[in-house]
Motif scaffolding. Structure first.
Motif, mmCIF file in Angstrom:
data_model
loop_
_atom_site.group_PDB
_atom_site.id
_atom_site.type_symbol
_atom_site.label_atom_id
_atom_site.label_comp_id
_atom_site.label_asym_id
_atom_site.label_seq_id
_atom_site.Cartn_x
_atom_site.Cartn_y
_atom_site.Cartn_z
ATOM 1 N N GLY A 22 -8.714 3.341 -3.288
ATOM 2 C CA GLY A 22 -8.332 4.299 -2.271
ATOM 3 C C GLY A 22 -7.700 3.631 -1.069
ATOM 4 O O GLY A 22 -7.005 2.622 -1.176
ATOM 5 N N LYS A 23 -7.993 4.179 0.100
ATOM 6 C CA LYS A 23 -7.401 3.654 1.323
ATOM 7 C C LYS A 23 -8.052 2.334 1.708
ATOM 8 O O LYS A 23 -9.183 2.040 1.352
ATOM 9 N N LYS A 64 -0.490 6.559 -3.901
ATOM 10 C CA LYS A 64 -1.703 7.340 -4.092
ATOM 11 C C LYS A 64 -1.998 7.603 -5.560
ATOM 12 O O LYS A 64 -2.829 8.442 -5.891
ATOM 13 N N THR A 98 -10.856 -2.381 0.795
ATOM 14 C CA THR A 98 -10.117 -1.269 0.201
ATOM 15 C C THR A 98 -11.118 -0.426 -0.577
ATOM 16 O O THR A 98 -11.904 -0.965 -1.371
ATOM 17 N N GLY A 134 0.812 -1.207 0.000
ATOM 18 C CA GLY A 134 0.000 0.000 0.000
ATOM 19 C C GLY A 134 0.839 1.247 0.000
ATOM 20 O O GLY A 134 2.050 1.243 -0.137
ATOM 21 N N SER A 177 -3.312 -2.048 3.620
ATOM 22 C CA SER A 177 -1.948 -1.604 3.333
ATOM 23 C C SER A 177 -0.923 -2.677 3.674
ATOM 24 O O SER A 177 0.221 -2.619 3.204
ATOM 25 N N ARG A 216 -8.839 1.127 10.352
ATOM 26 C CA ARG A 216 -9.028 2.572 10.478
ATOM 27 C C ARG A 216 -10.501 2.934 10.675
ATOM 28 O O ARG A 216 -10.837 3.777 11.499
#
Length: 578
Positions: free
Chosen positions: A430-431, A27, A421, A24, A434, A458
């Motif tokens: 995106g996030k 970006k 994800t 991860g 990771s 998260r």
């Protein structure tokens, strides 16, 4: 050409114990990189770039390489009937005016890449196929030969086009019309000069490799092309080094991309054979590593499993790619960077995605599939992923195709009805995941994999851990899926989860009345029993994308529950009853 067996140099030993996979943090392309690429494309129409494309035009090709693969018979027959067809779309050849034709991006790529020449040559003699190929070629020259623009002049499509023009030159250069022949050869030479300056601007991965393959092939087949050949080889080596992991898997983590790269290198190698030259050693070395990695994703039926937007390439199509590569190899059991783990016992095969999704700049249609698995019993598939987001036929609604990329479309755990994800509205990833922690153990009794990811840490404060234990006879698979507190303090309220097992087509489901078990009858008559503990079992509709990109209705087992702040655990077992 002598076959090369990568087993001589690549050890497929199982690395037992724990390891950490981190992919991860990327970006995607920065704003500056996107602007630079845009400005570079704008220069294509400038007088200066036009001058760069001018030069001495070849009178003929130095040699004509073979195409190491056959095309699609159905698409080839459609061309004989006057239609260019691709994944449910059709373009009539009668009165063809490509300057006015409205093409979808996918059909445009197929047209401009000229892979359809392979389909045509598979079903037609030169006498039958040349008039058809010349109709499309003439229309393409009229619309695009003199105007350098996308998509026709995109580096990756141009690279593919040069490969197919070279391999199928008899179809496009048999005409007695000298003016037409000169236009084709001029377009080839101008395309090569364009690629000299743009190949490294192509997106990393398959696109850049295709572009540099085109440069190298042009160097091999146009008189006086030795400097271009050497430059192309250097560019190709850089592109492969950036795109291929040491274990042979591509950084895009997609079996479709893996197969495409193998096919491109196989085509390029034929250019060297036509010139009676030895290809650079790195081409054979790359093929020798990539083929076993690709075979590691095969199921018991010899076809591929479905990952990162790919439909399950059929056993016949896969065999053709492998044969073209000239490599004989066993499936790779453990890919350390490619990210897929393979368990095989008895006649049972299991493949699990044990790595984060591909990084953003490589994720063309990437999927949130971490810790999903597929399972087959002999030639019959049992547990699958929906798959096919990048290969569905045209009539499938775009929203449904995008839905095939979600975590819920894969056989894994979904928490809070969210993707492990994130998938953005523009299609990028995106996030989320990771890192993946992985442990694998092998013994005489069983093979065991334990893996966990941080994709939900998260947002929900949980880490998903999955344990899989496949008995040595392949008749029992035990699993446990856990949600363990991680990251920030979890919310006080319980979070819903769903553990999904998508079933292959024609698997008959008979749930038991206690909501904890089900009997699964495979088309060949085999019977498996599924039982779970720690949540409630239900059966819902699902679908599976077949090798042709068509959606097939099927069902899925859904084990649902809620995880309190302290976490949750669901244990389950798949056992062959007969």
């Amino acid at each position: 050409m002598a076959d090369r067996d990568p087993r001589e140099t690549i050890a497929d030993t199982i690395e037992q114990g724990k390891r950490l996979v981190r992919l991860g943090g990327d970006k995607g392309l920065s704003l500056a990189e996107r602007l630079s690429a845009r400005l570079a494309r704008l220069t294509w129409r400038t007088p200066l770039h036009g001058l760069r494309l001018a030069g001495k035009q070849p009178l003929k090709l130095v040699a004509v390489p073979d195409d190491p693969m056959l095309g699609d018979v159905t698409r080839g027959q459609a061309l004989l009937a006057g239609r260019l067809e691709f994944h449910g779309e059709s373009l009539a050849l009668e009165g063809l005016d490509l300057a006015k034709a409205k093409l979808s991006p996918r059909l445009a790529e197929h047209l401009h890449g000229f892979a359809w020449l392979r389909d045509l040559s598979t079903v037609a003699t030169r006498a039958q196929g040349a008039p058809i190929a010349e109709v499309v070629m003439q229309a393409w020259l009229d619309a695009f030969a003199d105007t350098v623009s996308e998509p026709a002049w995109a580096p990756d499509l141009l690279g593919r086009r040069l490969l197919f023009w070279a391999a199928h030159a008899p179809l496009i250069l048999s005409s007695a019309d000298l003016a037409y022949r000169a236009r084709v050869l001029t377009a080839l030479a101008r395309g090569a000069r364009h690629l000299d300056r743009t190949a490294d601007k192509a997106a990393p991965g398959v696109a850049r490799i295709a572009a540099w393959c085109g440069v190298t092939m042009a160097g091999l087949l146009i008189a006086g092309g030795e400097p271009r050949q050497k430059g192309g080889e250097a560019g190709l080596q850089r592109a492969l080094a950036a795109a291929i992991y040491p274990d042979g898997g591509c950084a895009q983590r997609a079996p479709l991309a893996q197969a495409e790269i193998i096919a491109l290198l196989a085509m390029l190698r034929e250019g060297y054979a036509a010139r009676r030259l030895d290809p650079p050693a790195f081409i054979g070395e790359t093929l020798g590593a990539m083929v076993p990695a690709l075979l590691g994703l095969t199921m018991g039926d010899g076809a591929l499993s479905s990952w990162q937007g790919a439909a399950p390439m059929s056993a016949e199509a896969l065999a053709a790619v492998v044969e073209a590569s000239g490599v004989r190899a066993r499936p790779l059991k453990q890919a350390r960077d490619w990210g897929y783990q393979r368990l095989a016992a008895g006649q049972t095969v299991l493949v699990i995605d044990a790595a984060p999704p591909p990084v953003a700049r490589l994720a063309q249609g990437g999927c949130a599939s971490t810790l999903a698995f597929e399972l087959s019993d002999g030639a019959q598939r049992l547990i699958v992923n929906c798959g096919g987001a990048r290969q569905v036929i045209a009539k499938v609604p775009p929203a449904l195709a995008e839905g095939l990329r979600t975590t819920a479309a894969h056989s894994t755990l979904v928490l809070g009805d969210s993707n492990s994800t994130a998938i953005h509205a523009d299609g990028t990833l995106g996030k989320g995941v990771s890192e993946v922690e992985l442990s694998r153990q092998e013994s005489e009794q069983a093979s065991r994999i334990e893996a966990s990811h941080d994709g939900y840490a998260r947002r929900f404060g949980f880490r998903h851990r999955r344990q899989l234990l496949l008995a040595s006879d392949g008749k029992e698979l035990r699993g446990e899926d856990m949600l363990l507190p991680a990251g920030r303090r979890p919310k006080a309220a319980a979070t819903s989860f769903a553990l999904r097992f998508h079933l292959a087509p024609r698997v008959e489901v008979s749930p038991t009345s206690d909501g904890l078990a089900a009997l699964l009858r495979l088309p060949g008559g085999a019977l498996w029993q599924f039982r779970c503990r720690g949540a409630t079992l239900g059966v819902e509709d699902s679908l599976w994308i077949d090798p042709e990109g068509r959606p097939i209705a099927t069902q899925q087992l859904v084990v649902s529950g809620a995880a309190p702040a302290g976490g949750a655990s669901v244990s389950w077992v798949l056992k062959r009853a007969r």
